[in-house]
Write a protein that holds these residues in place. Sequence first.
Motif, mmCIF file in Angstrom:
data_model
loop_
_atom_site.group_PDB
_atom_site.id
_atom_site.type_symbol
_atom_site.label_atom_id
_atom_site.label_comp_id
_atom_site.label_asym_id
_atom_site.label_seq_id
_atom_site.Cartn_x
_atom_site.Cartn_y
_atom_site.Cartn_z
ATOM 1 N N LEU A 1 -6.784 13.513 9.888
ATOM 2 C CA LEU A 1 -6.065 12.256 9.663
ATOM 3 C C LEU A 1 -4.843 12.505 8.787
ATOM 4 N N VAL A 2 -3.910 11.586 8.797
ATOM 5 C CA VAL A 2 -2.693 11.676 7.989
ATOM 6 C C VAL A 2 -3.074 11.713 6.508
ATOM 7 N N SER A 3 -2.504 12.644 5.782
ATOM 8 C CA SER A 3 -2.811 12.782 4.360
ATOM 9 C C SER A 3 -1.959 11.835 3.531
ATOM 10 N N ARG A 4 -2.301 11.761 2.232
ATOM 11 C CA ARG A 4 -1.522 10.896 1.335
ATOM 12 C C ARG A 4 -0.085 11.392 1.233
ATOM 13 N N LEU A 5 0.108 12.690 1.136
ATOM 14 C CA LEU A 5 1.453 13.240 1.019
ATOM 15 C C LEU A 5 2.272 12.952 2.283
ATOM 16 N N GLN A 6 1.646 13.135 3.459
ATOM 17 C CA GLN A 6 2.346 12.842 4.716
ATOM 18 C C GLN A 6 2.733 11.363 4.806
ATOM 19 N N LEU A 7 1.824 10.514 4.352
ATOM 20 C CA LEU A 7 2.084 9.071 4.411
ATOM 21 C C LEU A 7 3.241 8.691 3.492
ATOM 22 N N GLU A 8 3.251 9.225 2.283
ATOM 23 C CA GLU A 8 4.326 8.909 1.342
ATOM 24 C C GLU A 8 5.670 9.446 1.835
ATOM 25 N N THR A 9 5.654 10.620 2.447
ATOM 26 C CA THR A 9 6.889 11.187 2.996
ATOM 27 C C THR A 9 7.409 10.333 4.146
ATOM 28 N N LEU A 10 6.505 9.907 5.032
ATOM 29 C CA LEU A 10 6.888 9.073 6.171
ATOM 30 C C LEU A 10 7.451 7.737 5.698
ATOM 31 N N ALA A 11 6.806 7.135 4.696
ATOM 32 C CA ALA A 11 7.270 5.847 4.182
ATOM 33 C C ALA A 11 8.673 5.973 3.609
ATOM 34 N N PHE A 12 8.929 7.049 2.902
ATOM 35 C CA PHE A 12 10.262 7.270 2.334
ATOM 36 C C PHE A 12 11.300 7.438 3.447
ATOM 37 N N THR A 13 10.947 8.204 4.488
ATOM 38 C CA THR A 13 11.859 8.468 5.597
ATOM 39 C C THR A 13 12.177 7.197 6.384
ATOM 40 N N GLU A 14 11.143 6.355 6.612
ATOM 41 C CA GLU A 14 11.287 5.173 7.464
ATOM 42 C C GLU A 14 11.773 3.935 6.714
ATOM 43 N N GLY A 15 11.809 4.000 5.391
ATOM 44 C CA GLY A 15 12.248 2.840 4.625
ATOM 45 C C GLY A 15 11.150 1.813 4.412
ATOM 46 N N TRP A 16 9.884 2.280 4.371
ATOM 47 C CA TRP A 16 8.780 1.358 4.110
ATOM 48 C C TRP A 16 8.493 1.350 2.613
ATOM 49 N N HIS A 17 8.083 0.207 2.107
ATOM 50 C CA HIS A 17 7.620 0.124 0.722
ATOM 51 C C HIS A 17 6.118 0.356 0.721
ATOM 52 N N LEU A 18 5.656 1.332 -0.040
ATOM 53 C CA LEU A 18 4.252 1.748 -0.010
ATOM 54 C C LEU A 18 3.557 1.330 -1.293
ATOM 55 N N ALA A 19 2.327 0.806 -1.159
ATOM 56 C CA ALA A 19 1.520 0.437 -2.333
ATOM 57 C C ALA A 19 0.066 0.813 -2.062
ATOM 58 N N TRP A 20 -0.549 1.515 -3.020
ATOM 59 C CA TRP A 20 -1.944 1.959 -2.860
ATOM 60 C C TRP A 20 -2.857 1.015 -3.621
ATOM 61 N N SER A 21 -3.944 0.603 -2.959
ATOM 62 C CA SER A 21 -4.822 -0.403 -3.575
ATOM 63 C C SER A 21 -5.501 0.115 -4.832
ATOM 64 N N HIS A 22 -5.883 1.394 -4.858
ATOM 65 C CA HIS A 22 -6.641 1.886 -6.011
ATOM 66 C C HIS A 22 -5.785 1.914 -7.276
ATOM 67 N N GLU A 23 -4.475 1.964 -7.133
ATOM 68 C CA GLU A 23 -3.589 2.004 -8.297
ATOM 69 C C GLU A 23 -3.434 0.628 -8.947
ATOM 70 N N HIS A 24 -3.927 -0.418 -8.295
ATOM 71 C CA HIS A 24 -3.768 -1.773 -8.826
ATOM 72 C C HIS A 24 -5.108 -2.464 -9.010
ATOM 73 N N GLU A 25 -6.153 -1.688 -9.161
ATOM 74 C CA GLU A 25 -7.488 -2.273 -9.314
ATOM 75 C C GLU A 25 -7.715 -2.765 -10.734
ATOM 76 N N LEU A 26 -7.204 -2.054 -11.724
ATOM 77 C CA LEU A 26 -7.436 -2.394 -13.121
ATOM 78 C C LEU A 26 -6.113 -2.708 -13.817
ATOM 79 N N GLY A 27 -6.212 -3.333 -14.954
ATOM 80 C CA GLY A 27 -5.045 -3.597 -15.777
ATOM 81 C C GLY A 27 -4.210 -4.749 -15.242
ATOM 82 N N ASP A 28 -3.035 -4.927 -15.829
ATOM 83 C CA ASP A 28 -2.142 -6.006 -15.417
ATOM 84 C C ASP A 28 -1.668 -5.770 -13.982
#
Length: 289
Positions: A1-28
């Motif tokens: 399957l597509v890795s995290r690095l591949q996904l982030e590279t593709l998002a940057f190339t295509e102009g997509w804004h990327l957000a990972w759910s685990h990074e926003h589970e805690l805190g503000d």
Amino acid sequence: LVSRLQLETLAFTEGWHLAWSHEHELGDFAPEPPAPGAEAVLVVHEKGHMAATARLVQSFAQHGAPVFVLLFDACGAAPEDFGVATAAQHELLREGAEDVLCTARTVRELRLAVAMALHRRAAKLDEMSRMRAEFAKEADRSGAERLRELEEVQSTGIFWQSVDRLFKGFPAMDLRLPKDLEAGTRVGPLTLDALLGEGRYAKVYGSANELSGSREAIKAITKSAIVQCKHATAMYREIEMHSRLEHPHVARFLGVMHGPRHVFLRMEEASGSSLYTRMQSVTGSLPLE
């Protein structure tokens, strides 16, 4: 399957804004807003972080860019993954996601999946614009236009399409006959001229028969006014009885025509004044001759 690095590279190339759910589970909860002109927002959902994914979808939906959710690790081959994926889709669409996608095996497949999702969104927006235009057009229509459309349905419905099989001798509907009547209108061999009288359901016109050169009166019965079976039966009885009458003091019945909006009864045109006018002009009884 597509890795995290591949996904982030593709998002940057295509102009997509990327957000990972685990990074926003805690805190503000303050995700970075998408850049102006971002083609899409891709929220990456990971197992165990549904609440964070839902909050991300709700937050990004306010910015205008289409929000897609990528199920990063919930689309495996195991039977339980199927239930997890469909449940997540149901929940996230309800929260405001434009579409929910399963992760892909290759970068090319993922790029295609997002492109197809964008096309589906564009098609949906086009359809919504078309519907809004239709609703606006409908709202602008006058009451007279709506009534006319209703009359059209009533006048050409299943009853009138089969009336010739219900009543013996009644003509089938002839769609070549006119829908609107006024002086100069051609109705079969007749050309209408003066309006001789009118009632609740019909108007009577004088007319010239271009084939015989004779004068005829033509009674145009409005079909949309005949809304009950008893009204149609009464009209048929009028036709049947008038066609049997033969008397020098009764206008001769000449036939019936059936158009899209009217039933036309043809008869001799009586010259001189009407019976009502004659009755008003004399005292006592009228002479028989």
